[in-house]
Write an enzyme that holds these catalytic residues in place. Sequence first.
Site, PDB file in Angstrom:
ATOM      1  N   CYS A 138      40.214  21.500  46.582  1.00  0.00           N
ATOM      2  CA  CYS A 138      38.803  21.007  47.095  1.00  0.00           C
ATOM      3  C   CYS A 138      38.739  19.823  48.154  1.00  0.00           C
ATOM      4  CB  CYS A 138      37.912  20.961  45.889  1.00  0.00           C
ATOM      5  SG  CYS A 138      37.933  22.155  44.816  1.00  0.00           S
ATOM      6  N   CYS A 169      37.542  30.742  47.378  1.00  0.00           N
ATOM      7  CA  CYS A 169      36.286  30.348  47.001  1.00  0.00           C
ATOM      8  C   CYS A 169      35.191  30.365  47.912  1.00  0.00           C
ATOM      9  CB  CYS A 169      36.313  29.026  46.310  1.00  0.00           C
ATOM     10  SG  CYS A 169      36.572  27.533  47.503  1.00  0.00           S
TER      11      CYS A 169
END
Length: 137
Positions: free
Chosen positions: A106, A36
């Site tokens: 994350c 990402c």
Amino acid sequence: MALDYSQKVMDHFANPRNVGEIADADGVGEAGNPKCGDIMKIYLKVNDAGVIEDVKFKTFGCASAIASSSMATELIKGKTVDEAWDLTNRAVAEALDGLPPIKMHCSVLAEEAIHAALNDYRAKHGMAVIPTEKHED
Ligand code: FES
């Protein structure tokens, strides 16, 4: 499709704790997610007893990464460097009352950035750097 975030994730995203930098940090670490492109940086202030007196973060990333950074800094503040090493991304996610499964990665950024900062501290203090393994979540 809107993801189902816990109240705690929303709170730590909207009001992140410990945002910033420490100019004379004893350890600085960075982690990035190549998929990402999100990046997290952690700064540690460690006293002579090996206790983390202050910690700040800067995260260029998604809501889950910011909430994970905020929670992770809260969890390691006041801990020893050895205790802080044992903080896993899963413990960060649990403290946030969970992350959506596709957002678990994350929280890995927080674990990796803290490990990098602790290893920077160790290297600066003549201690052996601890090998780390990359993991997805
Ligand atoms: Fe990149 Fe969350 S999507 S860290």
